[in-house]
Design an enzyme around this catalytic site. Structure first.
Site, PDB file in Angstrom:
ATOM      1  N   THR A   7      -0.369   4.368 -10.310  1.00 41.51           N
ATOM      2  CA  THR A   7       0.971   4.109  -9.757  1.00 41.51           C
ATOM      3  C   THR A   7       0.960   2.784  -9.006  1.00 41.51           C
ATOM      4  O   THR A   7      -0.042   2.439  -8.383  1.00 41.51           O
ATOM      5  CB  THR A   7       1.340   5.242  -8.775  1.00 41.51           C
ATOM      6  OG1 THR A   7       1.343   6.478  -9.488  1.00 41.51           O
ATOM      7  CG2 THR A   7       2.724   5.034  -8.161  1.00 41.51           C
ATOM      8  N   GLY A   8       2.082   2.074  -9.064  1.00 38.99           N
ATOM      9  CA  GLY A   8       2.206   0.849  -8.272  1.00 38.99           C
ATOM     10  C   GLY A   8       2.624  -0.339  -9.108  1.00 38.99           C
ATOM     11  O   GLY A   8       2.787  -0.237 -10.330  1.00 38.99           O
ATOM     12  N   SER A   9       2.787  -1.477  -8.449  1.00 39.22           N
ATOM     13  CA  SER A   9       3.322  -2.651  -9.143  1.00 39.22           C
ATOM     14  C   SER A   9       2.330  -3.213 -10.174  1.00 39.22           C
ATOM     15  O   SER A   9       2.749  -3.732 -11.210  1.00 39.22           O
ATOM     16  CB  SER A   9       3.707  -3.729  -8.126  1.00 39.22           C
ATOM     17  OG  SER A   9       2.609  -4.058  -7.312  1.00 39.22           O
TER      18      SER A   9
ATOM     19  N   GLY B 212      -3.065   4.669  -2.003  1.00 38.92           N
ATOM     20  CA  GLY B 212      -2.003   5.506  -1.460  1.00 38.92           C
ATOM     21  C   GLY B 212      -0.869   4.731  -0.822  1.00 38.92           C
ATOM     22  O   GLY B 212       0.041   5.315  -0.257  1.00 38.92           O
ATOM     23  N   GLY B 213      -0.923   3.394  -0.949  1.00 39.56           N
ATOM     24  CA  GLY B 213       0.172   2.586  -0.425  1.00 39.56           C
ATOM     25  C   GLY B 213       1.511   3.029  -1.008  1.00 39.56           C
ATOM     26  O   GLY B 213       2.543   2.994  -0.338  1.00 39.56           O
TER      27      GLY B 213
ATOM     28  N   ALA C  64      -5.167  -0.632  -6.432  1.00 46.81           N
ATOM     29  CA  ALA C  64      -5.710  -0.210  -5.134  1.00 46.81           C
ATOM     30  C   ALA C  64      -5.101  -1.088  -4.047  1.00 46.81           C
ATOM     31  O   ALA C  64      -4.598  -2.177  -4.323  1.00 46.81           O
ATOM     32  CB  ALA C  64      -7.230  -0.342  -5.115  1.00 46.81           C
TER      33      ALA C  64
ATOM     34  N   GLU D  30      -3.415  10.685  -7.852  1.00 46.57           N
ATOM     35  CA  GLU D  30      -4.323   9.602  -8.266  1.00 46.57           C
ATOM     36  C   GLU D  30      -5.771  10.051  -8.118  1.00 46.57           C
ATOM     37  O   GLU D  30      -6.605   9.801  -8.985  1.00 46.57           O
ATOM     38  CB  GLU D  30      -4.067   8.348  -7.417  1.00 46.57           C
ATOM     39  CG  GLU D  30      -2.717   7.709  -7.720  1.00 46.57           C
ATOM     40  CD  GLU D  30      -2.366   6.539  -6.812  1.00 46.57           C
ATOM     41  OE1 GLU D  30      -1.479   5.760  -7.175  1.00 46.57           O
ATOM     42  OE2 GLU D  30      -2.967   6.410  -5.728  1.00 46.57           O
TER      43      GLU D  30
HETATM   44  C1  5RP Z   1      -0.215   3.972  -5.026  1.00 45.50           C
HETATM   45  C2  5RP Z   1      -1.485   3.205  -4.976  1.00 45.50           C
HETATM   46  C3  5RP Z   1      -1.473   1.841  -5.578  1.00 45.50           C
HETATM   47  O1  5RP Z   1      -2.504   1.767  -6.508  1.00 45.50           O
HETATM   48  C4  5RP Z   1      -1.712   0.828  -4.523  1.00 45.50           C
HETATM   49  O2  5RP Z   1      -0.749   1.006  -3.498  1.00 45.50           O
HETATM   50  C5  5RP Z   1      -1.629  -0.599  -5.063  1.00 45.50           C
HETATM   51  O3  5RP Z   1      -0.318  -0.880  -5.411  1.00 45.50           O
HETATM   52  P1  5RP Z   1       0.141  -2.262  -6.020  1.00 45.50           P
HETATM   53  O4  5RP Z   1      -0.420  -2.331  -7.409  1.00 45.50           O
HETATM   54  O5  5RP Z   1       1.631  -2.194  -5.991  1.00 45.50           O
HETATM   55  O6  5RP Z   1      -0.403  -3.370  -5.155  1.00 45.50           O
HETATM   56  O7  5RP Z   1      -2.490   3.631  -4.484  1.00 45.50           O
HETATM   57  O8  5RP Z   1      -0.312   5.192  -4.366  1.00 45.50           O
END
Ligand code: 5RP
Length: 219
Positions: free
Chosen positions: A28-30, A95-96, A83, A103
């Site tokens: 999950t995430g960008s 977990g951001g 991450a 995950e």
């Molecule tokens: C989501 C996460 C993401 O992997 C983490 O926050 C990194 O996010 P991004 O790719 O947007 O920088 O752990 O729960």
């Protein structure tokens, strides 16, 4: 080169780990969103897909993929995720985006975990990024008091509810000089569902994108 472009490059580099017939877990995430946009191009190599969040599931479905549950597929060949921080032992903070529980389950079920990041995520010592912790709502105050006793500063991510119906505490000033020990210690606190330190199940391969390209680190 901006951070979005680096994330895209890290995502692109992970495609080579997807072999024909792969049961693929998606984070999950960008950074992962960049990857999802590339998956239609290698659709024929994917046997089944499992997702770590409602957000990723929706995006995968928009690209025409059917998403299976972990119960349906059993094991996962390859899990790809981003991450918030990574160290050179490939321990992570995650977990951001608040999806850390699913995950961690998918990472644990995967034979191989490839983590995709831009260079800003690589750190000497984990913990500048506050550690997300998923807690049962009824235990939030109790868990916060326990964390304060560890000299940490838990901040409730107000207004945010996880896909599992729980709350997130973003924990500042946690001493993570020993990530394995801290993950174990926090896991003992009743009411904590998941700690965003991924040390017992680190990444196997870290793909780090910078302006010069993508380099690979292995545990
Ligand atoms: C989501 C996460 C993401 O992997 C983490 O926050 C990194 O996010 P991004 O790719 O947007 O920088 O752990 O729960």
């Amino acid at each position: 080169m901006d951070s979005k472009e680096k994330k895209r490059n890290a995502a692109r580099a992970s495609l080579e780990f997807i072999e024909p017939g792969t049961v693929l877990g998606i984070g999950t995430g960008s950074t992962v969103n960049e990857l999802i946009g590339m998956l239609p191009g290698i659709r024929d190599r994917i046997d089944k897909l499992v997702s770590s969040s409602k957000a990723s599931t929706e995006l995968l479905q928009q690209h025409g993929f059917e998403v299976s549950t972990l119960n349906e597929v059993g094991d996962i060949d390859l899990y790809i995720d981003g991450a918030d921080e990574a160290n050179k032992r490939l321990h992570l903070i995650k977990g951001g985006g608040g999806a850390l529980t699913r995950e961690k389950v998918l990472a644990g079920a995967a034979r191989r975990f490839v983590c995709i990041v831009d260079e800003s995520k690589l750190v000497g010592l984990l913990g500048s990024f506050p550690v997300p912790i998923e807690v049962l709502p009824m235990a939030q105050t109790f868990v916060s008091h326990k964390l304060v006793r560890l000299r940490a500063q838990p901040i409730w991510r107000e207004g945010f509810v996880t896909d599992n119906g729980n709350h997130i505490l973003d924990v500042h000033k946690l001493n993570i000089s020993n990530p394995l020990e801290m993950e174990t210690r926090l896991n003992q606190i009743p009411g904590i569902l998941t700690v965003g330190i991924f040390a017992h199940r680190p990444a196997d391969i870290l793909l780090i994108a910078d302006s010069n390209g993508v380099r690979e680190m292995r545990a």
